[in-house]
Design an enzyme around this catalytic site. Structure first.
Site, PDB file in Angstrom:
ATOM      1  N   CYS A 159      13.518  10.635   7.047  1.00 52.76           N
ATOM      2  CA  CYS A 159      13.425  10.175   8.467  1.00 52.76           C
ATOM      3  C   CYS A 159      14.753  10.396   9.076  1.00 52.76           C
ATOM      4  CB  CYS A 159      13.049   8.625   8.557  1.00 52.76           C
ATOM      5  SG  CYS A 159      14.176   7.831   7.421  1.00 52.76           S
ATOM      6  N   GLU A 188       9.885  16.055  15.149  1.00 55.78           N
ATOM      7  CA  GLU A 188      10.192  15.793  13.868  1.00 55.78           C
ATOM      8  C   GLU A 188       9.441  16.900  12.818  1.00 55.78           C
ATOM      9  OE1 GLU A 188       8.820  12.312  11.595  1.00 55.78           O
ATOM     10  OE2 GLU A 188      11.033  11.930  10.895  1.00 55.78           O
ATOM     11  N   GLU A 192       9.246   1.198  10.744  1.00 57.98           N
ATOM     12  CA  GLU A 192      10.529   2.386  10.434  1.00 57.98           C
ATOM     13  C   GLU A 192       9.927   3.777  10.762  1.00 57.98           C
ATOM     14  OE1 GLU A 192      13.635   2.151  10.315  1.00 57.98           O
ATOM     15  OE2 GLU A 192      13.615  -0.081  10.137  1.00 57.98           O
ATOM     16  N   LYS A 248       0.944  -1.196   0.033  1.00 56.89           N
ATOM     17  CA  LYS A 248       0.043  -0.257  -0.040  1.00 56.89           C
ATOM     18  C   LYS A 248       0.944   1.080   0.060  1.00 56.89           C
ATOM     19  CE  LYS A 248      -2.246   3.304   2.591  1.00 56.89           C
ATOM     20  NZ  LYS A 248      -1.884   4.307   1.515  1.00 56.89           N
TER      21      LYS A 248
HETATM   22  P1  NDP Z   1       2.396   8.253   7.784  1.00 53.28           P
HETATM   23  O1  NDP Z   1       2.509   7.624   8.995  1.00 53.28           O
HETATM   24  O2  NDP Z   1       1.129   9.457   7.807  1.00 53.28           O
HETATM   25  O3  NDP Z   1       1.895   7.467   6.503  1.00 53.28           O
HETATM   26  C1  NDP Z   1       2.581   6.269   6.195  1.00 53.28           C
HETATM   27  C2  NDP Z   1       2.041   5.266   5.329  1.00 53.28           C
HETATM   28  O4  NDP Z   1       0.720   4.869   6.435  1.00 53.28           O
HETATM   29  C3  NDP Z   1       1.134   5.938   4.255  1.00 53.28           C
HETATM   30  O5  NDP Z   1       0.921   4.883   3.284  1.00 53.28           O
HETATM   31  C4  NDP Z   1      -0.150   6.060   4.979  1.00 53.28           C
HETATM   32  O6  NDP Z   1      -1.252   6.193   3.977  1.00 53.28           O
HETATM   33  C5  NDP Z   1      -0.297   4.788   5.561  1.00 53.28           C
HETATM   34  N1  NDP Z   1      -1.252   5.104   6.832  1.00 53.28           N
HETATM   35  C6  NDP Z   1      -1.968   6.207   7.356  1.00 53.28           C
HETATM   36  N2  NDP Z   1      -2.906   5.871   8.444  1.00 53.28           N
HETATM   37  C7  NDP Z   1      -2.756   4.305   8.392  1.00 53.28           C
HETATM   38  C8  NDP Z   1      -3.523   3.799   9.168  1.00 53.28           C
HETATM   39  N3  NDP Z   1      -4.103   4.151  10.308  1.00 53.28           N
HETATM   40  N4  NDP Z   1      -3.195   2.637   9.089  1.00 53.28           N
HETATM   41  C9  NDP Z   1      -2.248   1.839   8.172  1.00 53.28           C
HETATM   42  N5  NDP Z   1      -1.461   2.627   7.510  1.00 53.28           N
HETATM   43  C10 NDP Z   1      -1.706   4.200   7.604  1.00 53.28           C
HETATM   44  O7  NDP Z   1       3.691   8.839   7.416  1.00 53.28           O
HETATM   45  P2  NDP Z   1       3.840   9.917   6.198  1.00 53.28           P
HETATM   46  O8  NDP Z   1       3.842   9.275   4.932  1.00 53.28           O
HETATM   47  O9  NDP Z   1       3.544  11.250   6.521  1.00 53.28           O
HETATM   48  O10 NDP Z   1       5.731   9.771   6.035  1.00 53.28           O
HETATM   49  C11 NDP Z   1       6.357  10.641   6.874  1.00 53.28           C
HETATM   50  C12 NDP Z   1       6.881   9.722   7.985  1.00 53.28           C
HETATM   51  O11 NDP Z   1       7.526   8.576   7.556  1.00 53.28           O
HETATM   52  C13 NDP Z   1       7.953  10.440   8.847  1.00 53.28           C
HETATM   53  O12 NDP Z   1       7.418  10.227  10.313  1.00 53.28           O
HETATM   54  C14 NDP Z   1       9.277   9.861   8.689  1.00 53.28           C
HETATM   55  O13 NDP Z   1       9.950  10.187   9.836  1.00 53.28           O
HETATM   56  C15 NDP Z   1       8.795   8.542   8.334  1.00 53.28           C
HETATM   57  N6  NDP Z   1       9.619   7.686   7.677  1.00 53.28           N
HETATM   58  C16 NDP Z   1      10.533   6.745   8.162  1.00 53.28           C
HETATM   59  C17 NDP Z   1      11.466   6.310   7.550  1.00 53.28           C
HETATM   60  C18 NDP Z   1      12.689   5.291   8.368  1.00 53.28           C
HETATM   61  O14 NDP Z   1      13.120   4.344   7.248  1.00 53.28           O
HETATM   62  N7  NDP Z   1      12.701   5.227   9.598  1.00 53.28           N
HETATM   63  C19 NDP Z   1      11.656   6.414   6.254  1.00 53.28           C
HETATM   64  C20 NDP Z   1      10.942   7.211   5.587  1.00 53.28           C
HETATM   65  C21 NDP Z   1       9.941   7.945   6.321  1.00 53.28           C
HETATM   66  P3  NDP Z   1      -1.820   7.758   3.244  1.00 53.28           P
HETATM   67  O15 NDP Z   1      -0.531   8.235   2.912  1.00 53.28           O
HETATM   68  O16 NDP Z   1      -2.511   7.190   2.356  1.00 53.28           O
HETATM   69  O17 NDP Z   1      -2.443   8.451   4.373  1.00 53.28           O
END
Ligand code: NDP
Length: 488
Positions: free
Chosen positions: A291, A390, A257, A182
């Site tokens: 991140c 963050e 992650e 997803k």
């Molecule tokens: P989100 O947590 O908002 O979303 C991540 C994914 O989860 C998206 O596909 C999102 O879908 C989905 N999602 C949202 N709500 C739910 C739910 N209730 N249940 C299951 N899945 C859900 O993060 P962001 O997309 O805003 O990404 C930024 C974040 O990702 C930052 O905090 C960053 O640090 C972290 N990150 C960490 C990395 C690591 O390796 N540690 C690498 C890259 C990013 P949708 O977008 O459709 O809402």
């Protein structure tokens, strides 16, 4: 240069076929540099998630039974197809995410390296299977087997769409798992292109499935689906926690992650010229939406005045603008929502008493697109939101330290523990401080280079588990021992 016009599949990919989502709803995908519509994709729902998981369940046994060599062949074919389309894929990623084309090209190279690396590990699996374990008794023989953990749900964010997907899809397929991916609803186009490649290499139907849609509906339904053995999630700490709670209902495994608030430490004995480059790269690459962004800078007080003045000078020459233009060093923020969020943090920074050194708003010559000037705050209160939370944007927070111990203490005083960057000319200090930092990865006098061979992940609220390296594949494997009595 104009934006890419190549087609992407606006459908979802289930059981080896492109199909329409069961609802008629569609989501608009926006180019963050122009705020124009790139296209529309399906907004899937619970029924589509169920269909995707069912397809993955149906394909599970046959895929688990393939040899590592066979799986390696598919992974290499995917890597080759990505290589053949690398320019288009980089352009598509730039159009959807906003990162400069040169950065998008690095992502594509990373995807290729990741599929090739896990192809190698898959190929080695056959010889490693049923390895004998040394025992303290000759009355028994024990053999170790690694088996795929089953059907896995893979959920990824929008900042490195293709890379975060590859870091999960490649090791999961190598391990022998079937998957449902997803992507973020903001940047699904690179993953739809990856699905088209997977279709092109004729991976057996149902082994890889992709469902686009919202996190609240598709993501949540995927995590809650009883057909999954495991969820591997990359995203925010808040949603990661919700994912873990939901997975706990039926005791699914989780790998997470999550976020970071990482530190770069500049000591007086550092190569200052190199340190300036590394500090800028650590926060302004990908418009700070990493991140691993080293968003907290700690500078030795004895060099701070000069270092910060030179940093300001350098930052003010960063070219912000059209991510397709070759001179551009920083593109827009990826979404309107994130643009607003970062601006709110800047307001909080001003209110906290921190000193705005440079940036803080939209560059005057960029009237459209989610552009923000590289922003630096100094003298940031250690209890302020901009120091502790963050921001996920091009905002650097700077403080100074008197001693090595103080630098380590401030760096470790965080809920997160993903990475750190250490800039020093003293090797003994480098070893001491690397050991003392509570993070999963330390770069010493280096920019943020990443190799598929080394682990990715952190401590505290940044991660559960590790990606990349053999650990990335072990996350999708179960361990089984067979202990047999030896006939004498
Ligand atoms: P989100 O947590 O908002 O979303 C991540 C994914 O989860 C998206 O596909 C999102 O879908 C989905 N999602 C949202 N709500 C739910 C739910 N209730 N249940 C299951 N899945 C859900 O993060 P962001 O997309 O805003 O990404 C930024 C974040 O990702 C930052 O905090 C960053 O640090 C972290 N990150 C960490 C990395 C690591 O390796 N540690 C690498 C890259 C990013 P949708 O977008 O459709 O809402």
């Amino acid at each position: 240069m104009s934006y890419p016009t190549q087609q992407f599949h606006p459908q979802i990919y289930i059981g080896g076929k492109w199909c329409d989502a069961q609802s008629d709803q569609r989501a608009s995908i926006i180019n963050p540099a122009t705020e124009e519509l790139l296209g529309e994709v399906a907004m899937a729902g619970k029924a589509d998630v169920h269909a995707a998981v069912s397809a993955a369940v149906a394909a599970k046994a046959a895929w688990a039974d393939t040899s590592g060599q066979v799986r390696a062949g598919y992974l290499r074919a995917i890597a080759q197809a990505v290589l053949a389309q690398r320019d288009q894929l980089a352009q598509l990623q730039t159009a959807n995410n906003g990162k400069p084309l040169a950065e998008a090209a690095i992502d594509v190279e990373d995807v290729i390296a990741t599929f090739n690396y896990y192809a190698d590990l898959a190929a080695e699996l056959d010889a490693e299977q049923d390895q004998q374990v040394s025992l303290p008794s000759s009355d028994y023989r024990a053999n170790l087997r690694r088996e795929p953990c089953g059907v896995v749900g893979l959920i990824v964010p929008w900042n490195f769409p293709m890379v975060t997907a590859a870091w999960k899809v490649a090791p999961a397929l190598a391990a022998g798992c079937t998957v449902v991916l997803k992507p973020s609803e903001i940047t699904p186009l690179p993953e739809l292109a990856l699905a088209a490649i997977i279709d092109q290499v004729r991976l057996p139907a149902g082994v890889f499935n992709l469902v686009t849609g919202s996190g609240a509906e598709v993501g949540a339904a995927l995590v809650a689906h009883p057909g999954l053995s495991k969820v591997s999630f990359t995203g925010s700490t808040a949603i990661g926690s919700a994912v873990m709670k939901s997975a706990a209902d039926d005791l699914k495994g989780v790998s997470l992650e999550l976020g970071g608030k990482s530190a770069a430490l500049v000591f007086a004995d550092a190569d200052i010229e190199a340190a300036l480059d590394i500090v800028c790269g650590g926060i302004f690459f990908n418009c700070g939406q990493m991140c691993s962004a080293t968003s907290r800078l700690l500078v030795d007080k004895s060099i701070a005045e000069n270092f910060i003045a030179r940093l300001k000078q350098r930052i003010e020459t960063i070219v912000v603008g059209d991510p397709l233009a070759s001179a551009t060093q920083m593109g827009p923020i990826t979404s309107a929502q994130q643009y607003q969020r970062v601006q709110q943090y800047i307001q909080q920074g001003l209110a906290s008493g921190a000193r705005l050194l440079t940036g803080g708003g939209r560059p005057a010559d960029l009237l459209k697109g989610y552009f923000l000037a590289p922003t630096v705050f100094t003298e940031v209160p250690l209890d302020s939101a901009i120091w502790r939370e963050e921001i996920f944007g091009p905002v650097l927070c700077v403080n100074t330290f008197d001693t090595e111990d103080e630098a380590v203490r401030i760096a470790n005083d965080s809920d997160f523990g993903l990475v750190a960057t250490l800039l020093t000319g003293d090797e003994q200090r480098a070893a001491r401080v690397s050991a003392a930092l509570q993070v999963g990865l330390v770069w010493v006098n280096s920019g943020q280079v990443i190799f598929p061979q080394t682990s990715w992940g952190g401590m505290k609220k940044s991660s559960i588990g590790r990606e990349l390296g053999p650990w990335g594949m072990h996350a999708f494997q179960e361990i089984k021992h067979v202990i047999s009595a030896v006939r004498k």
